[in-house]
Motif scaffolding. Structure first.
Motif, PDB file in Angstrom:
ATOM      1  N   ASP A  17       0.826  -1.205   0.000  1.00  0.00           N
ATOM      2  CA  ASP A  17       0.000   0.000   0.000  1.00  0.00           C
ATOM      3  C   ASP A  17       0.862   1.258   0.000  1.00  0.00           C
ATOM      4  OD1 ASP A  17      -2.345  -1.439  -0.068  1.00  0.00           O
ATOM      5  OD2 ASP A  17      -2.683  -1.335   2.092  1.00  0.00           O
ATOM      6  N   ASP A  18       1.964   1.252   0.738  1.00  0.00           N
ATOM      7  CA  ASP A  18       2.875   2.396   0.737  1.00  0.00           C
ATOM      8  C   ASP A  18       3.409   2.650  -0.676  1.00  0.00           C
ATOM      9  OD1 ASP A  18       2.588   2.702   3.482  1.00  0.00           O
ATOM     10  OD2 ASP A  18       4.471   1.668   3.943  1.00  0.00           O
ATOM     11  N   PHE A  19       3.804   1.592  -1.340  1.00  0.00           N
ATOM     12  CA  PHE A  19       4.312   1.699  -2.711  1.00  0.00           C
ATOM     13  C   PHE A  19       3.248   2.267  -3.640  1.00  0.00           C
ATOM     14  CE2 PHE A  19       4.568  -0.251  -6.928  1.00  0.00           C
ATOM     15  CZ  PHE A  19       5.792   0.240  -7.358  1.00  0.00           C
ATOM     16  N   LEU A  20       2.031   1.706  -3.573  1.00  0.00           N
ATOM     17  CA  LEU A  20       0.951   2.151  -4.450  1.00  0.00           C
ATOM     18  C   LEU A  20       0.568   3.599  -4.154  1.00  0.00           C
ATOM     19  CD1 LEU A  20      -1.269  -1.053  -4.408  1.00  0.00           C
ATOM     20  CD2 LEU A  20       0.313  -0.325  -6.195  1.00  0.00           C
ATOM     21  N   ILE A  25      -1.244   5.256  -7.406  1.00  0.00           N
ATOM     22  CA  ILE A  25      -2.044   4.320  -8.212  1.00  0.00           C
ATOM     23  C   ILE A  25      -2.855   3.347  -7.362  1.00  0.00           C
ATOM     24  CG2 ILE A  25      -0.551   4.461 -10.231  1.00  0.00           C
ATOM     25  CD1 ILE A  25       0.714   1.796  -9.320  1.00  0.00           C
ATOM     26  N   ARG A  26      -2.917   3.577  -6.068  1.00  0.00           N
ATOM     27  CA  ARG A  26      -3.604   2.619  -5.190  1.00  0.00           C
ATOM     28  C   ARG A  26      -5.073   2.439  -5.557  1.00  0.00           C
ATOM     29  NH1 ARG A  26      -3.662   2.852   1.391  1.00  0.00           N
ATOM     30  NH2 ARG A  26      -4.770   0.925   1.726  1.00  0.00           N
ATOM     31  N   GLU A  27      -5.790   3.534  -5.777  1.00  0.00           N
ATOM     32  CA  GLU A  27      -7.210   3.437  -6.094  1.00  0.00           C
ATOM     33  C   GLU A  27      -7.426   2.689  -7.408  1.00  0.00           C
ATOM     34  OE1 GLU A  27     -11.099   6.266  -6.871  1.00  0.00           O
ATOM     35  OE2 GLU A  27      -9.342   7.116  -5.880  1.00  0.00           O
ATOM     36  N   GLU A  28      -6.637   3.025  -8.426  1.00  0.00           N
ATOM     37  CA  GLU A  28      -6.766   2.363  -9.723  1.00  0.00           C
ATOM     38  C   GLU A  28      -6.492   0.863  -9.616  1.00  0.00           C
ATOM     39  OE1 GLU A  28      -4.486   2.144 -14.018  1.00  0.00           O
ATOM     40  OE2 GLU A  28      -4.096   3.843 -12.715  1.00  0.00           O
ATOM     41  N   VAL A  29      -5.438   0.502  -8.918  1.00  0.00           N
ATOM     42  CA  VAL A  29      -5.083  -0.911  -8.761  1.00  0.00           C
ATOM     43  C   VAL A  29      -6.172  -1.657  -7.984  1.00  0.00           C
ATOM     44  CG1 VAL A  29      -3.421  -2.481  -7.671  1.00  0.00           C
ATOM     45  CG2 VAL A  29      -2.606  -0.530  -8.988  1.00  0.00           C
TER      46      VAL A  29
END
Length: 99
Positions: A17-20, A25-29
């Motif tokens: 989650d930190d990376f995203l 891009i967390r929401e998109e992923v």
């Protein structure tokens, strides 16, 4: 891969989650993963019931092209109404919640 790509030190990131989040891009992923799971669940239910794509589209009163978008894990332009109709045809319901 280009020679000017810079790689991060993974020790700076505690979780995926930190990376995203860092890449924005967390929401998109997350949305793509949810759509993939729903598409897979619909395909499994269709298979379990012996329902072809043509029969499923007819039951949903939609086109096979629209059903193909519903079942395509990469297609994100599917409405909640369409997903709900697909679930209903298979004897299920769609659950959406805020977390």
């Amino acid at each position: 891969m280009t020679s000017d790509m810079k790689f991060r030190d993974p020790s700076d990131l505690a979780t995926l989650d930190d990376f995203l989040d860092e890449d924005g891009i967390r929401e998109e992923v997350t949305l793509r993963a949810v759509k993939s799971v729903i598409a897979l669940q619909l395909q499994q239910a269709m298979k379990a019931q012996g329902l072809t794509r043509a029969a499923m589209a007819a039951e949903m009163e939609t086109s096979r092209a629209q059903l193909n978008r519903v079942l395509d894990p990469e297609a994100s332009n599917v409405t909640l109404d369409t997903l709900s109709r697909a679930a209903r045809v298979l004897g299920h319901s769609l659950k959406v919640e805020l977390v």
